[in-house]
Design an enzyme around this catalytic site. Structure first.
Site, PDB file in Angstrom:
ATOM      1  N   ASP A  83      10.754  19.673   3.679  1.00 58.05           N
ATOM      2  CA  ASP A  83      10.372  18.976   4.916  1.00 58.05           C
ATOM      3  C   ASP A  83       8.860  18.764   4.936  1.00 58.05           C
ATOM      4  OD1 ASP A  83      10.342  17.822   7.405  1.00 58.05           O
ATOM      5  OD2 ASP A  83      10.484  19.726   8.493  1.00 58.05           O
ATOM      6  N   GLU A 116      12.406  11.073   3.669  1.00 57.85           N
ATOM      7  CA  GLU A 116      11.963   9.883   4.395  1.00 57.85           C
ATOM      8  C   GLU A 116      12.926   9.635   5.553  1.00 57.85           C
ATOM      9  OE1 GLU A 116      10.623   6.782   1.845  1.00 57.85           O
ATOM     10  OE2 GLU A 116      10.021   5.472   3.494  1.00 57.85           O
TER      11      GLU A 116
HETATM   12  O1  9MR Z   1      17.044   4.100  -0.341  1.00 56.13           O
HETATM   13  C1  9MR Z   1      16.511   3.603  -1.573  1.00 56.13           C
HETATM   14  C2  9MR Z   1      17.137   4.339  -2.706  1.00 56.13           C
HETATM   15  O2  9MR Z   1      18.521   4.072  -2.761  1.00 56.13           O
HETATM   16  C3  9MR Z   1      16.456   3.960  -4.008  1.00 56.13           C
HETATM   17  O3  9MR Z   1      16.975   4.766  -5.035  1.00 56.13           O
HETATM   18  C4  9MR Z   1      14.951   4.152  -3.886  1.00 56.13           C
HETATM   19  C5  9MR Z   1      14.187   3.756  -5.143  1.00 56.13           C
HETATM   20  O4  9MR Z   1      14.255   2.401  -5.369  1.00 56.13           O
HETATM   21  O5  9MR Z   1      14.455   3.390  -2.797  1.00 56.13           O
HETATM   22  C6  9MR Z   1      15.000   3.760  -1.560  1.00 56.13           C
HETATM   23  O6  9MR Z   1      14.523   2.922  -0.581  1.00 56.13           O
HETATM   24  C7  9MR Z   1      13.159   2.994  -0.195  1.00 56.13           C
HETATM   25  C8  9MR Z   1      12.610   1.585  -0.290  1.00 56.13           C
HETATM   26  O7  9MR Z   1      12.576   1.177  -1.617  1.00 56.13           O
HETATM   27  C9  9MR Z   1      11.260   1.430   0.370  1.00 56.13           C
HETATM   28  N1  9MR Z   1      11.294   1.928   1.722  1.00 56.13           N
HETATM   29  C10 9MR Z   1      11.726   3.308   1.804  1.00 56.13           C
HETATM   30  C11 9MR Z   1      13.108   3.486   1.235  1.00 56.13           C
HETATM   31  C12 9MR Z   1      13.605   4.921   1.380  1.00 56.13           C
HETATM   32  O8  9MR Z   1      12.922   5.801   0.562  1.00 56.13           O
END
Ligand code: 9MR
EC number: 3.2.1.4
Length: 767
Positions: free
Chosen positions: A717, A726
């Protein structure tokens, strides 16, 4: 369906973070001091200053810091050109004072050039008398370009900062990170439904059954029994027992479960918490809005200026050009929700989030236990409350309007396609309010996936908004049809896996499921033969889509299947569709029953994915839908039980929902709910879901603290842990859907059973 997003993504994530994949450095090196002249005995040689006035040399460094700057880094002192070795641990130490009382310093060890990655950072509040601060961290990179920086800006008034004995000692033994997991009896720290399942997990070395007691708030034993030994749980590595106290149905608060000499954290038996969570989870979206000021009267403590509305220092979203060479027009793409803790706005992800909020509402309207009025006008305390439109539809419309703006205008190449995303040219640091983001914004190329996300959600919107705003419904449907046609004409324009600078990629190599989903929503709204034929001819229609991860932004076959099963329609062979949902649910139920933490989530090798909490919840959505279709109590109980894991019945004994449960996620990665970095900023709002354990541990802080972690333990956390902690719009939509479902199971049933199961006939709106 699970073949996408493989190894390439971790590389993308590394690139996104500005890191390079190099082999680990030697372990056990000698201790070496990296900082030059850290004692200031002979002045301030080797140190740089920025926008501060140095005081007289008196064996330390003192700086007068001006008031009225916007950002932390607008006033700073530091030292550059330090060498860090990947995998080596460092002890960072300094002594500092701040006068007057109440000022804080952001102390960073990080990259001295863009993108200014922080490998370790802290923001202690300083005292006038002074303190020595000591931290140990492990470098995630090899670099000769590291700096230590003390950022001092962002305050209203001038103040004085003094610094001494700065040290960055390399080669120290790594500090073992041991999360505080509290009592070994793990419960849902929020509430169990009075008539619902009640289960807990005990972590113990004991191999035989142990007695347990359930106590009420005054300590009286109200139920008792014996634990069931379950052996070693591979998702945590712990030896565990389970406790079933479902026989106790009395409502109450402050109950505890006692076993093996340990007393659980307190919990309620009742429905009230879920009524609140259904609203808090949906209220999350208002404070994610871009392009509008957030009203402090509606969200006390969360008011802020409008983000990205063409007012300095934003470059604004009112007239956004493409990346160089991508297009020669600019679009007004103001509005929408920020995706997560970043300031990016992505059509792929906006799509699944809108779908799930609309689905929450649509389910509440048509399921036997649904209560649409609980999401109605005036429930979410948003600016539109009072306009006679259900608040959840108003909130989803904020994003839908943005998705519509992302469509390529008529007359341009690829007209009707939809731009994949719009975000900053470069990654920005934390904290950073949306209105303070100075970066250039850019449109990224249109993709088939984004186009189909618009087609699906705009078609879905057309049937749900028709009763409230027929013009908007018609506009949405026209855009959906246009997008569908454009996607058919350009069926394989994929997002680039390497387009991850300044924002996420959301790249997906297989869009057959997005075609299936868009065809489904268009069919459910219009009954059109073309869409029906696409569904019936798609291999996705008959494929087994209920894998260990049922659905997320990249896996959209299940949303289609669920809607075909529940939204009234005349698709030939619909019984088979419903059967497939039931069979999928049977699988998640089997997973849940085999799992000593009682969750319907067991990814291959117990390698938890990015956003595992919402993937678990989405598996529970399949269970809940099977209940809606069949009325089978086992599915409802499975869905309800799934909430226990999210709310504290887990290896870390933490609730992943902010302010729900005695110990909950408080520091999710966000540029504006960044209280962990700046005490003047708010923490994430109550009801924010953390992404949770992620075996990939792609971010530096997770890499330094969680290396070698097992499944459930791959979480911290900490605001810098963007890969495990996130908050996002697509994760909170899973929480919103499930919180609404669970709240409905506590409330008395709204209507009698419909002929074909638990659904009742639809009132108006749909076909
Ligand atoms: O939720 C997304 C995850 O499935 C992917 O593996 C990752 C890497 O590409 O990205 C996550 O999405 C992020 C996004 O790219 C940018 N905004 C924050 C998202 C959550 O971490």
């Amino acid at each position: 369906m699970n073949k996408r997003r493989t190894a390439l993504l971790s590389l993308t994530a590394l690139l996104a973070a500005g890191l390079t994949a190099v082999p680990a450095g030697p372990a056990g090196a000698d201790e070496v001091e990296r900082v030059r002249n850290g004692t200031f005995d002979t002045g301030t040689d080797s140190w740089w200053t920025s926008n501060v006035t140095l005081g007289p040399a008196d064996g330390r460094l003192c700086a007068d810091v001006p008031g009225g700057t916007a950002n932390r880094w607008d006033a700073a002192v530091g030292q550059n050109d330090l060498t860090l070795v990947k995998g080596e641990s460092y002890r960072f130490r300094f002594t500092a004072t701040g006068s007057p009382e109440g000022n804080s310093v952001r102390a960073v060890v990080g990259l001295q050039v863009a993108p200014y990655d922080a490998y370790h950072e802290v923001t202690p509040q300083l005292s006038v008398s002074g303190n020595t601060y000591t931290y140990t961290f492990t470098s995630p990179v090899d670099t000769p370009q590291a700096q230590v920086a003390f950022q001092l800006g962002g305050g209203a008034a001038t103040w004085r900062f003094c610094l001494d004995d700065v040290s960055l000692l390399g080669g120290v033994p790594p500090e073992e990170y041991k999360p505080d997991t509290g009592p070994r009896v793990r419960v849902n720290q929020v509430a169990y439904l009075p008539a619902g399942p009640k289960n807990a997990t005990l972590v113990t070395e004991a191999t035989g059954p142990l007695p347990w007691k359930l106590k009420n708030a005054s300590g009286a034993v109200v139920a008792s029994g014996r634990t069931v030994p379950r052996g070693v749980d591979p998702s945590s590595g712990q030896n565990v027992h389970t406790i079933d106290f479902g026989g106790h149905r009395g409502a109450g608060s402050g109950l505890t479960l006692v076993a093996d000499g340990e007393t659980s954290r307190p919990f309620d038996i009742g429905t009230a918490a879920y009524e609140k969570l259904r609203l808090d989870a949906a209220k999350f979206y208002y404070t994610q809005r871009s392009g509008t000021a957030i009203r402090d009267d509606l969200r006390p403590g969360y008011g802020r200026k409008a983000g990205h509305v063409d007012v300095a220092q934003n470059q604004g979203d009112g007239n956004v050009p493409c990346q160089p060479g991508v297009c020669d027009y600019a679009l007004d793409v103001t509005g929408g929700w920020y995706d997560a803790g970043d300031h990016g706005k992505y059509v792929v992800n906006g799509g699944i989030s809108v779908w799930q909020l609309l689905s929450t509402y649509e389910r509440a309207r048509i399921a036997r236990t649904g209560h649409a009025e609980k999401l109605g006008d005036g429930t979410l305390n948003i600016p539109e409350s009072g306009n006679k439109v259900p608040d959840i539809l108003d909130e989803a419309r904020w994003e839908l309007e943005f998705l519509l703006k992302m469509q390529v205008p008529d007359g341009e190449p690829l007209a009707g396609m939809v731009h994949h995303k719009i975000h900053d040219e470069q990654w920005t640091g934390l904290p950073l309010l949306p209105s303070d983001d100075p970066q250039k914004r850019e449109l990224h190329p249109p993709t088939t996936a984004a186009t189909l996300n618009l087609a699906a959600t705009a078609a879905q919107a057309a049937r749900l908004y028709r009763a409230y705003d027929p013009r908007f419904a018609a506009t949405a449907l026209a855009a959906a049809r246009k997008a569908w046609a454009a996607a058919l004409a350009h069926p394989d324009v994929l997002a680039s896996e390497s387009d991850g600078i300044g924002g996420g990629t959301y790249a997906d190599r297989d869009v057959s499921d997005e075609f299936y989903w868009a065809a489904t929503e268009l069919y459910l709204t219009t009954g059109g033969r073309e869409y029906r034929d696409h569904i019936l001819n798609s291999p996705v229609h008959t494929a087994d889509v209920f894998g260990p991860i049922s659905f997320d932004w990249a896996r959209t076959a299940v949303p289609a299947r669920l809607d075909l099963a529940t939204v009234p329609n005349r698709l030939p062979g619909r019984d088979q569709v419903r059967r497939s949902v039931r069979e999928g649910a049977d699988r998640y139920l089997a997973t849940l029953k085999a799992h000593p933490y009682g969750m319907p989530y067991a990814p291959e090798g117990h390698r938890y994915d990015w956003g595992s909490t919402h993937q678990m919840l989405n598996n529970a959505v399949v269970l809940a839908t099977a209940y809606d279709i069949t009325g089978g109590a086992k599915y409802r109980d499975g869905a309800v039980q799934s909430m226990d894991y999210i709310l504290g019945r887990n290896a870390l004994n933490v609730s992943y929902v902010t302010d729900y449960g005695e110990v909950s996620a408080q520091n999710q990665h966000s540029r504006w709910y960044a209280r962990q970095l700046d005490p003047k900023l708010p923490k994430p709002p109550a009801g924010s879901l953390s992404g949770g354990p992620n075996s990939g541990i792609q971010d530096p802080i997770a890499q330094s603290k969680l290396r070698g972690c097992t499944g459930q333990f791959c979480f911290i956390d900490d605001i810098q842990s963007w890969s495990t902690n996130e908050l996002t719009i697509n994760w909170n939509s899973a929480l919103t859907w499930m919180a609404s479902f669970v709240a409905d199971q506590g409330a008395p049933a709204a209507h009698g059973s419909a002929a074909d199961g638990s659904f009742r006939p639809v009132r108006g709106g749909t076909r």
